[in-house]
Design an enzyme around this catalytic site. Structure first.
Site, PDB file in Angstrom:
ATOM      1  N   CYS A   1       0.879  -1.175   0.000  1.00  0.00           N
ATOM      2  CA  CYS A   1       0.000   0.000   0.000  1.00  0.00           C
ATOM      3  C   CYS A   1       0.911   1.218   0.000  1.00  0.00           C
ATOM      4  CB  CYS A   1      -0.922   0.013   1.210  1.00  0.00           C
ATOM      5  SG  CYS A   1      -1.965   1.491   1.305  1.00  0.00           S
TER       6      CYS A   1
ATOM      7  N   CYS B   1      -5.332   6.203  -3.372  1.00  0.00           N
ATOM      8  CA  CYS B   1      -4.716   4.876  -3.367  1.00  0.00           C
ATOM      9  C   CYS B   1      -3.324   5.030  -3.969  1.00  0.00           C
ATOM     10  CB  CYS B   1      -5.551   3.880  -4.165  1.00  0.00           C
ATOM     11  SG  CYS B   1      -4.769   2.261  -4.337  1.00  0.00           S
TER      12      CYS B   1
END
Length: 273
Positions: free
Chosen positions: A69, A209
């Site tokens: 991530c 994101c």
């Protein structure tokens, strides 16, 4: 158990230290819940490592694990420095990836995502069955499937306003068809790209994101000849600088410390940990 909350590019994460590797899936679902927990996009568990400054296990808010991530990597880098786990410049292990961290200012963090893979180029004809009538997505001639730690499907539109007219059901169908996050982007100029991301594990649009921004950046660079440095602007409007150096992706942007939360015994009693 003490949780520290950080935010990067509009993504917020709960970070906790553990000295043993365990399954934190149920805990992640509870503490990340926006109404019944502390609320976050994901849970980062910081673990000791023999070969690196530390390693992590990353959980999405639904309890599923992810190898990488991007925005969380910058958040955990600042956390590790502030808690004397690592120096300003350090390296940690995220799944199978080595992630380097550089803290350039008190809250400006650069992380090295590493390399990427172009998995497939997908003509719109392969996706038409997922579109509704007069779909914005019908205007995208080609989609690109790119792995930047996790898989992302990327498509570019010609009108920035179309980013506000995306159909959640269509994106959800694409997400399941390709088992990937879905990113729809608009190149405003060669150095500024806007995007919206429908994210696995969240199963909805997210404010940002990091790996999605990286996938959009790479697709724009390779297929639209944008420069090796660009500003990516997600739904949160918090810009993130991405650059390509020796075929590796670097993120740079601000990280904010939000606060601290303490987990009560009720969660342990309910069997969530």
């Amino acid at each position: 158990m003490v949780f520290y909350k950080y935010s990067g590019s509009g993504n917020d994460f709960l970070i906790v230290q553990s000295f043993k590797k365990k399954d934190f899936s149920n805990l992640a679902k509870q503490v990340c819940h926006r109404h019944e927990g502390f609320g976050a996009d994901g849970l980062v568990v910081v673990l000791p490592s023999k070969d690196y400054d530390y390693e992590w296990d990353f959980y999405n808010s639904d309890g599923s694990k992810a190898g990488m991530c991007g925005n969380a990597s910058r958040c955990v880098g600042l956390f590790a420095y502030q808690h004397a786990i690592a120096s300003k410049n350090h390296v940690f292990l995220a799944g199978k990836r080595e992630i380097s961290i550089c803290i350039e200012e008190p809250n400006i963090i650069e992380s090295n995502l590493g390399n990427y893979k172009i998995l497939d180029t997908i003509p719109a004809l392969r996706c038409e069955k997922f579109f509704t009538n007069d779909s914005v997505l019908e205007n995208i001639p080609t989609f690109y499937l790119i792995d930047t730690g996790v898989p992302h499907l990327v498509g570019f539109v010609k009108n920035k306003e179309w980013l506000n007219s995306l159909n959640t059901l269509e994106l959800r169908a694409l997400r399941h068809a390709f088992n990937a996050n879905i990113n729809i982007a608009f190149i405003e100029n060669k150095e500024t790209i806007f995007l919206q991301t429908y994210e696995r594990g969240v199963e909805d649009f997210t404010l940002a994101c990091g790996t999605g921004m990286a996938a959009v950046f790479i697709a724009a660079r390779i297929f639209y000849n944008t420069p090796e440095k660009a500003a990516l602007i997600p739904k949160s409007s918090e810009s993130l600088e991405l650059s390509l150096k020796n075929d590796e992706i670097f993120y740079k942007g601000a990280v904010r410390y939000i606060g601290m939360s303490v987990l009560g015994m009720s969660v342990f009693e309910n069997g969530c940990f």
